[in-house]
Design an enzyme around this catalytic site. Structure first.
Site, PDB file in Angstrom:
ATOM      1  CB  THR A  13      -0.863   0.057   1.187  1.00 36.42           C
ATOM      2  OG1 THR A  13      -0.239   0.279   2.246  1.00 36.42           O
ATOM      3  CG2 THR A  13      -1.965  -1.227   1.195  1.00 36.42           C
ATOM      4  CB  ILE A  19       9.638   2.953   2.184  1.00 34.48           C
ATOM      5  CG1 ILE A  19      10.831   3.815   2.818  1.00 34.48           C
ATOM      6  CG2 ILE A  19       9.769   1.769   2.862  1.00 34.48           C
ATOM      7  CD1 ILE A  19      10.655   4.076   4.185  1.00 34.48           C
ATOM      8  N   GLY A  20       7.600   2.394  -0.229  1.00 31.55           N
ATOM      9  CA  GLY A  20       6.637   1.346  -0.792  1.00 31.55           C
ATOM     10  C   GLY A  20       7.122   1.122  -2.185  1.00 31.55           C
ATOM     11  CB  SER A 141       7.902   5.730  12.117  1.00 29.58           C
ATOM     12  OG  SER A 141       8.902   6.681  12.428  1.00 29.58           O
ATOM     13  CE1 TYR A 154       4.359   9.358  10.484  1.00 27.26           C
ATOM     14  CE2 TYR A 154       6.274   9.546  12.138  1.00 27.26           C
ATOM     15  CZ  TYR A 154       5.721   8.803  10.923  1.00 27.26           C
ATOM     16  OH  TYR A 154       6.466   8.117  10.142  1.00 27.26           O
TER      17      TYR A 154
END
Length: 264
Positions: A13, A19-20, A141, A154
């Site tokens: 996704t 990164i994806g 993260s 976040y």
């Protein structure tokens, strides 16, 4: 050590960049049938083309869907009913003072960063269990452990992913399906490069040097003392999704450059 993912279907996704996209390229290189995802047809088409350019004979397709909503998740599910590998990479981030962060912003971060992963995991996990093999991964993260004071909303959403990962791993115990979280640190993605461009120009330095400057000023505990590359983070994702990682589950795997200052 060879990672062979032929005949495995992998959904990543939020994979039109960063990164994806890096993970999509590496999983395709290992032979997986890759499905990339983004919100717009244009971005998805560009990502599919990028994977094909990087990997000869890549088996890759895309689904444009806004996964922050139940409707968007259902669109992806209808297009790809089953998968062997689910990489929940979709996420948004941004700095904002806690006292200026309203309910709508908190809800947005929860919907994008957490609920997209909940909905997709809930759908794809049962078939993985039936097949006695599967990989579910959450891209969290280092901020999940090292909550930044200027982006609490976040950090909290990423901490939630760690709880989801550990809990689901226990729920699927003994099934052959592994569930893990990967924790990147500062990473030189397209978004980071855009963020660093002004600093690089003002200081007459390269983007990479600006990344080093950012890390040393904002994440001074970093052991590598630079930003990681997208490929370095994607390599951890690819290994965790592989058949080689069959004894790794319920784990929070750090690829943060040593930013989080504890041994475990």
């Amino acid at each position: 050590m060879k990672i062979d993912l032929h005949e495995k279907v992998a959904i990543i996704t939020g994979s039109t960049e960063g990164i994806g996209l890096g993970a999509a390229k590496q999983l395709a290189q290992c032979g997986a049938k890759v499905i990339v995802n983004g919100r717009t047809e244009q971005k998805v088409t560009q990502a599919v083309d990028a994977v094909k350019q990087a990997v000869a004979n890549a088996d890759v397709s895309g689904v444009a869907a806004d996964l922050s909503t139940a409707e968007g998740c259902n669109k992806l599910i209808e297009a790809v009913p089953a998968a062997d590998i689910l990489v929940n990479n979709l996420g948004i981030y941004g700095t904002q003072d806690f006292f200026d962060t309203d309910d709508d912003t908190w809800q947005q971060y929860y919907d994008v960063n957490v609920m997209s992963a909940v909905r997709l995991s809930r759908h794809y996990a049962p078939a993985m269990v039936e097949n006695s093999w599967g990989r579910i991964l959450y891209v969290a993260s280092e901020s999940a452990l090292n909550i930044p004071g200027d982006m609490i909303h976040y950090g909290v959403s990423k901490t939630a992913l760690l709880g989801l990962s550990r809990g689901l791993a226990k729920r699927l115990a003994g099934s052959g399906v592994t569930v893990n979280a990967v924790l990147p640190g500062p990473t030189l993605s397209e978004g980071a490069q855009a963020f660093l461009a002004q600093s690089a120009e003002e200081n007459g330095i390269s983007i990479e040097e600006a990344g080093v400057k950012f890390v040393m000023e904002n994440r001074p505990s970093s052991v590598i003392q630079r930003m990681a590359t997208v490929e370095e983070v994607a390599s951890m994702i690819t290994y965790t999704c592989s058949t080689l990682a069959s004894a790794t589950t319920g784990s929070a795997l750090r690829v943060d450059g040593g930013v989080v200052d504890f041994i475990m």
